[in-house]
Write an enzyme that holds these catalytic residues in place. Structure first.
Site, short mmCIF file in Angstrom:
data_model
loop_
_atom_site.label_atom_id
_atom_site.label_comp_id
_atom_site.label_asym_id
_atom_site.label_seq_id
_atom_site.Cartn_x
_atom_site.Cartn_y
_atom_site.Cartn_z
N ASN A 145 14.37 43.76 -73.15
CA ASN A 145 14.58 45.05 -71.64
C ASN A 145 14.55 45.81 -72.39
OD1 ASN A 145 15.67 45.84 -70.00
ND2 ASN A 145 17.41 44.41 -69.83
N ARG A 154 15.85 48.11 -70.58
CA ARG A 154 16.64 49.38 -70.21
C ARG A 154 17.95 48.95 -70.97
NH1 ARG A 154 17.51 48.28 -64.15
NH2 ARG A 154 18.62 50.57 -64.17
N CYS A 155 18.06 48.16 -71.85
CA CYS A 155 19.46 48.17 -72.55
C CYS A 155 19.13 48.12 -73.85
CB CYS A 155 19.40 45.85 -72.79
SG CYS A 155 20.56 45.37 -74.31
N SER A 156 20.28 49.33 -74.68
CA SER A 156 19.93 49.92 -75.93
C SER A 156 20.24 49.21 -76.29
CB SER A 156 21.99 51.19 -76.06
OG SER A 156 22.72 50.03 -75.85
N ARG A 183 16.52 48.04 -76.82
CA ARG A 183 16.13 48.64 -77.25
C ARG A 183 16.67 48.76 -79.24
NH1 ARG A 183 17.77 51.42 -72.90
NH2 ARG A 183 18.89 52.51 -74.20
#
Length: 117
Positions: free
Chosen positions: A9, A11-13, A16
């Site tokens: 995802n 958007r998830c740190s 990433r």
């Protein structure tokens, strides 16, 4: 060369960060944006087997949809898996697969060891 798949995802740190670790390792990777390309029931069931988990352990239990669907009271394996298929936001992230094994990449410090195991 190591081949891995990651349910990611962007958007998830943590997701990433996991992807960055995979890129730095030089492994060959398949990135599945699971919110866009939802895993099938069979794929989730296989992931659960590889993880050695029950469905609830793979779920984000603090998501609003978890509460809205009253999943805390649900014990049926298939219904919990179906809920993840229908609402992929419930799936914990990132999930990383390699050689018939899988981990949830949290904390991200476990990823390097998983890649070399």
């Amino acid at each position: 060369m190591i081949q891995v798949t990651i349910w990611h995802n962007p958007r998830c740190s943590k997701s990433r960060e996991a992807l960055s670790i995979l890129e730095e390792s030089g492994c060959e990777k398949e990135v599945v944006r699971y919110l866009e390309t939802t895993p099938t029931k069979d794929e989730i069931t296989t992931a659960l087997t590889m993880l050695g988990m029950n469905p609830r352990e793979l779920m984000r239990t603090k998501e609003d949809i978890y509460l809205e669907l009253n999943l805390k009271e649900e014990d049926d394996y298939d219904k919990l898996v179906d809920a993840m298929v229908e609402n992929p936001k419930l799936i914990e992230r990132p999930v990383i697969f390699k050689d018939g094994k899988a981990i949830i990449g949290r904390p991200t410090s476990i990823i390097a060891k998983f890649l070399t195991s």
